[in-house]
Scaffold this motif. Structure first.
Motif, PDB file in Angstrom:
ATOM      1  N   ASN A 136      -9.708   4.298   7.415  1.00 34.55           N
ATOM      2  CA  ASN A 136      -8.724   4.892   6.516  1.00 34.55           C
ATOM      3  C   ASN A 136      -8.518   4.015   5.279  1.00 34.55           C
ATOM      4  O   ASN A 136      -8.983   2.874   5.210  1.00 34.55           O
ATOM      5  N   GLN A 137      -7.803   4.559   4.307  1.00 37.64           N
ATOM      6  CA  GLN A 137      -7.658   3.894   3.017  1.00 37.64           C
ATOM      7  C   GLN A 137      -6.951   2.542   3.126  1.00 37.64           C
ATOM      8  O   GLN A 137      -7.276   1.603   2.394  1.00 37.64           O
ATOM      9  N   LYS A 138      -5.995   2.435   4.037  1.00 40.50           N
ATOM     10  CA  LYS A 138      -5.269   1.168   4.162  1.00 40.50           C
ATOM     11  C   LYS A 138      -6.174   0.070   4.708  1.00 40.50           C
ATOM     12  O   LYS A 138      -6.112  -1.084   4.255  1.00 40.50           O
TER      13      LYS A 138
ATOM     14  N   ILE B 157       0.208   5.966 -14.596  1.00 44.10           N
ATOM     15  CA  ILE B 157       1.109   6.541 -13.601  1.00 44.10           C
ATOM     16  C   ILE B 157       0.851   8.039 -13.513  1.00 44.10           C
ATOM     17  O   ILE B 157       0.961   8.768 -14.507  1.00 44.10           O
ATOM     18  N   VAL B 158       0.483   8.484 -12.311  1.00 40.13           N
ATOM     19  CA  VAL B 158       0.188   9.894 -12.072  1.00 40.13           C
ATOM     20  C   VAL B 158       0.985  10.339 -10.853  1.00 40.13           C
ATOM     21  O   VAL B 158       0.860   9.752  -9.776  1.00 40.13           O
ATOM     22  N   ASN B 159       1.816  11.351 -11.038  1.00 34.86           N
ATOM     23  CA  ASN B 159       2.660  11.871  -9.953  1.00 34.86           C
ATOM     24  C   ASN B 159       3.485  10.769  -9.287  1.00 34.86           C
ATOM     25  O   ASN B 159       3.657  10.743  -8.069  1.00 34.86           O
TER      26      ASN B 159
ATOM     27  N   GLU C  83      -3.482  11.861  -2.238  1.00 33.29           N
ATOM     28  CA  GLU C  83      -2.339  11.727  -1.342  1.00 33.29           C
ATOM     29  C   GLU C  83      -2.387  10.365  -0.669  1.00 33.29           C
ATOM     30  O   GLU C  83      -3.371  10.015  -0.030  1.00 33.29           O
ATOM     31  N   GLY C  84      -1.339   9.604  -0.841  1.00 31.03           N
ATOM     32  CA  GLY C  84      -1.271   8.282  -0.227  1.00 31.03           C
ATOM     33  C   GLY C  84       0.170   7.879  -0.012  1.00 31.03           C
ATOM     34  O   GLY C  84       1.075   8.381  -0.686  1.00 31.03           O
TER      35      GLY C  84
ATOM     36  N   TYR D   7      -2.093   1.642  -6.485  1.00 27.37           N
ATOM     37  CA  TYR D   7      -3.480   1.597  -6.019  1.00 27.37           C
ATOM     38  C   TYR D   7      -4.365   1.004  -7.109  1.00 27.37           C
ATOM     39  O   TYR D   7      -3.987   0.958  -8.282  1.00 27.37           O
ATOM     40  N   THR D   8      -5.525   0.556  -6.696  1.00 31.33           N
ATOM     41  CA  THR D   8      -6.555   0.119  -7.631  1.00 31.33           C
ATOM     42  C   THR D   8      -7.667   1.165  -7.640  1.00 31.33           C
ATOM     43  O   THR D   8      -8.035   1.693  -6.590  1.00 31.33           O
TER      44      THR D   8
END
Length: 221
Positions: A90-92, A175-177, A202-203, A208-209
């Motif tokens: 997963n992303q984390k 910055i997005v959403n 979705e996170g 984030y990078t």
């Protein structure tokens, strides 16, 4: 957040060639240190363990014994498994591993060993495990997570925050959403396609990078 099997973590490092030089001494020793450091990085990022397998204090630094033995006794097959393994992480977890190699991946096994020797949690566990005849008790050599948090995590925090300060000089933020996406303008240009991806991303985290990888395409972690 569920913990991951430590062998998957080890195989990620192997698949990405961070067990270098690849042999059952230096390669194995570097792999052990990266596992330990990844545990600390994950604790810093999420205050949770990355994997449950115990980390032991050996003379050359922290070690995950099951991985050490597998790499030592079955190096070829272990590496081949890593090369062909599908990385369903997963992303984390990816964020943890990417940050670990960004901070420590270029150091040698010896340098990483010396770095971990500065951690009091390793030193205390090694002393506790040492018997009068010079042998060590494996049960007493386990480094407790709470001791890692107390003695090693502050140093890791300093390393990460120092790295962030230096990288922030070059990075830009979009910055997005309501989420912050940091990127290096020399690596990536935010076009309509990327904006759409970021808009639909979705996170659970707030920042984030983002970067473009030649083989993977757009990476967000």
């Amino acid at each position: 957040m569920k913990v991951i099997n430590v062998f998957k973590v080890a195989k990620w490092f192997i698949k990405n060639n961070y067990d270098n030089p690849r042999n059952n001494f230096d390669g194995n020793m570097k792999l052990q240190k990266l596992l330990y450091l990844a545990q600390l990085v994950h604790l810093y990022l999420y205050d949770k363990e990355l994997f449950e397998e115990p980390i032991m204090a050996f003379e050359k630094g922290p070690v995950v014994e099951a991985v050490r033995i597998r790499y030592r006794d079955d190096t070829f097959n272990f590496i081949e498994e890593a090369k062909t393994m599908f990385m369903d992480l997963n992303q984390k977890i990816i964020k943890t591993l990417e940050l670990t190699v960004e901070l420590f991946g270029e150091y040698t096994a010896k340098e990483l060993s010396e770095f971990t020797h500065t951690h009091a949690c390793w030193e205390e566990a090694l002393e506790n495990s040492t018997r009068s005849n010079g042998f060590h008790s494996k049960n007493d050599s386990i480094i407790p997570i709470e001791e890692m948090k107390k003695h090693a995590l502050p140093g890791i925090k300093q390393v990460i925050e120092a790295k962030k300060m230096t990288s922030d000089d070059n990075d830009k933020c979009e910055i997005v959403n309501g989420k912050e996406f940091y990127y290096d303008p020399s690596n990536i240009s935010l076009n309509d396609r990327i904006y759409e991806i970021l808009s639909n991303f979705e996170g659970e985290d707030n920042s984030y990078t983002v970067y473009e990888d030649p083989s993977q395409g757009l990476v967000i972690y």
